[in-house]
Design a protein around this motif. Sequence first.
Motif: not given
Length: 106
Positions: A2-5, A35-37, A56-58, A99-105
Amino acid sequence: MITVKVSYTVDQAFVEENQHNISVFMEDFRKVSSAEFRYDVYLLEDGVTFLHLSHYLNESVQKQVLAIPSFKVFQEKRDASGIGNSHKLEVMKFVGTTDDLFFSQR
């Protein structure tokens, strides 16, 4: 993800206090797993418009982060400062990043 501006404009007299209020909740945000947001805040060139960009991851992580008491206090003070109709919230669809934004999860 989830991405919020969120953007809003404050009176010049409230800029410094708003920056302080942001620093308070950001200190609490740093205590939550990064690692989650990710949460970034910018002050635009006009010197009175703030931009908050959050990832946010979720939904569960989003709810946890936004329920932090210092963030709620920040929102109350911001809204009481007289931002009027300048408050704008946009949910964005993620396309890509360097960036590695949450992709490792995954």
